[in-house]
Write a protein that holds these residues in place. Sequence first.
Motif, PDB file in Angstrom:
ATOM      1  N   GLY A   1    -182.898  53.770  46.944  1.00  0.00           N
ATOM      2  CA  GLY A   1    -183.414  53.249  45.680  1.00  0.00           C
ATOM      3  C   GLY A   1    -182.826  51.930  45.253  1.00  0.00           C
ATOM      4  O   GLY A   1    -182.178  51.228  46.038  1.00  0.00           O
ATOM      5  N   HIS A   2    -183.119  51.614  43.986  1.00  0.00           N
ATOM      6  CA  HIS A   2    -182.561  50.433  43.323  1.00  0.00           C
ATOM      7  C   HIS A   2    -182.005  50.858  41.977  1.00  0.00           C
ATOM      8  O   HIS A   2    -182.736  51.362  41.139  1.00  0.00           O
ATOM      9  CB  HIS A   2    -183.640  49.368  43.091  1.00  0.00           C
TER      10      HIS A   2
ATOM     11  N   THR B   1    -189.497  57.142  50.103  1.00  0.00           N
ATOM     12  CA  THR B   1    -189.260  55.794  50.649  1.00  0.00           C
ATOM     13  C   THR B   1    -190.293  55.477  51.724  1.00  0.00           C
ATOM     14  O   THR B   1    -190.851  54.378  51.770  1.00  0.00           O
ATOM     15  CB  THR B   1    -187.835  55.697  51.235  1.00  0.00           C
TER      16      THR B   1
ATOM     17  N   VAL C   1    -185.725  48.945  49.446  1.00  0.00           N
ATOM     18  CA  VAL C   1    -184.768  49.801  48.737  1.00  0.00           C
ATOM     19  C   VAL C   1    -183.476  49.902  49.548  1.00  0.00           C
ATOM     20  O   VAL C   1    -183.481  49.677  50.764  1.00  0.00           O
ATOM     21  CB  VAL C   1    -185.320  51.232  48.495  1.00  0.00           C
TER      22      VAL C   1
ATOM     23  N   CYS D   1    -189.450  48.806  47.091  1.00  0.00           N
ATOM     24  CA  CYS D   1    -189.310  49.221  45.700  1.00  0.00           C
ATOM     25  C   CYS D   1    -190.553  48.823  44.916  1.00  0.00           C
ATOM     26  O   CYS D   1    -190.933  47.658  44.921  1.00  0.00           O
ATOM     27  CB  CYS D   1    -188.070  48.560  45.102  1.00  0.00           C
TER      28      CYS D   1
END
Length: 429
Positions: A275-276, A288, A302, A295
Motif C-alpha cells: 500500500g501507500h 494489489t 504500491v 495505487c
Amino acid sequence: MNFIADFHLHSKYSRSTSKQMDLENIYQYGKIKGIQVIGTGDFTHPAWFSELKEKLEPCENGLFALKPAIAKKINKKLPAIIRKQKLRFILTAEISNIYSKAGQVRKMHNLIIAPDFKTVAKINTKLSSIGNLSSDGRPILGLDSKKLLQITYQANQRAFFIPAHIWTPWFSMFGSKSGFDTIEQAFDQETPKITAIETGLSSDPYMNWRLSQLKHISIISNSDAHSPLKLGREANLFNCPLDYDQIIQALQTNDQRLVGTIEFFPQEGKYHYDGHRSCNICFSSVQTKKHQGVCPVCQRPVVVGVDNRVNELADHPPTYQPKNHKKVEYIIPLLEIIAELNQVKTIGKKVLEQYQNLYSNLGSEFAILRQVPIDQIKAAGFQTLAAGIERLRLGKVSIQPGYDGVYGIIKVFANNKQLKSSTGQASLL
Ligand SMILES: [Zn+2]
Ligand SMILES: [Zn+2]
Ligand SMILES: [Zn+2]
C-alpha cells in the motif's frame, strides 16, 4: 522439560537500543516474561563480550547463568511467584552482511549461536580482521553470508548459523529489495548447513510452510528486542533437557524437541500488506494484483509487503498446512492488551503498574497469556482482562494489517461495546 527460548536480541551496544539492555535487566525482564533460555546478543562486541565473561558463569552444558551475587540482588526485586524460575543465557550474535553477489548488492542479517567463550573469541578474532566489531553490537561486514557461515563452523562444529528475519524487505535472505529467491542462491554448496530460519515479526510459520524449499527447515521465532519490555514478543517452545547440544540438534533435525513457536500476529508487522501510507491505501496481495500493483489514488506503484513477497516465492496456496506441523501460538503482548483495556495508545505509568500487579499475582507474562486458567485470572480480580485473554486464546481478535511502514493493530475487543458487554463493566482491575 518444556521451556521457552528467545535467541535474538540486542545489547546496549547496538544502535538504537535501550541503555537498559544490560545483563541485569535482561535477566530481570526475561524472568518477568517467563523465558528460560535467552540469547546474550551482540557477542561480537568487545565491551559486551568482556561483560559476558565477567558476569556469566558456565552452568548446564553450553548454557550460562548470571553469577549468584548479581542474580541474588535482582531476585530480591522480583515477586516470589517469579523469583524461583530458572533463566539461562546462550551466546548469540547478529551480523549485518552487505556484499555483492551475482551482479547485485545483497543485504542479509544472520544469527550465530556458540557453545562457549573460546568459540566466540575465535569468531571475533576472525571477524575483526574483516571489519570493525566495536562500532555496533550488530556489526556491518562486507562479507558474503556463505563466508560467515564457513567462519562460524570453522570456529566450532557445534556452533550454529541461522538466516535472520528472512522476509524483511531490505535486510534478509528472501527480502524483496536485496535478497535471494532460494537458499541455494545465497549459500551454494553450504546450503545443507542451513537447517533453521527465523520468521521475523511480519511472517508466521504458516506463511513459511508455503515454500517447499523450507519443508524440512526448522522455523524459529525470536523477539529481536531492543529494550527489556520487548523480550519474548516472539519465542520458541522446546521440550528437551536444558542443554546446548540438545537445543542445537533440535534445530538441525527439526525433530520433536522443537515443539513450535510463539508468534506475533504477522499482520501487526509494519510491512505485512502492500500500500501507500500517504494515500491511505492498504492492499492484500490479491487486491494489489487486481490493481496491477498501482495505487488508485496517486497512480504510482504500491510498496510491496512481506505477504506479497511470500506469495511470489510460495509454491503452496495460502490455505496450505503441512501434516503434523509444529505448534503455532499467537500472542498479543500483555502490555498492549492492558493499554487497550485502558483505552490508551502508549505504555505509560498506569499500564506498567497494572502489568506489575498482574505478574506479581499470577506469574510470568507467558504464564498469564498461555496457561493460567481464566477462572483464576477472574478470581484474582482481573475480570475484563480474563475475558480479553480468553478471546486471545480462542483466536477471536480484531486484526488490521500493517502496510508501508504503518504498524498493524491487533485488539482483543473489536470495539468499546464489545469490551463493555464482555463483563458488564469497563474497569480492568
Ligand atoms: Zn536484523
Ligand atoms: Zn536483530
Ligand atoms: Zn498512492
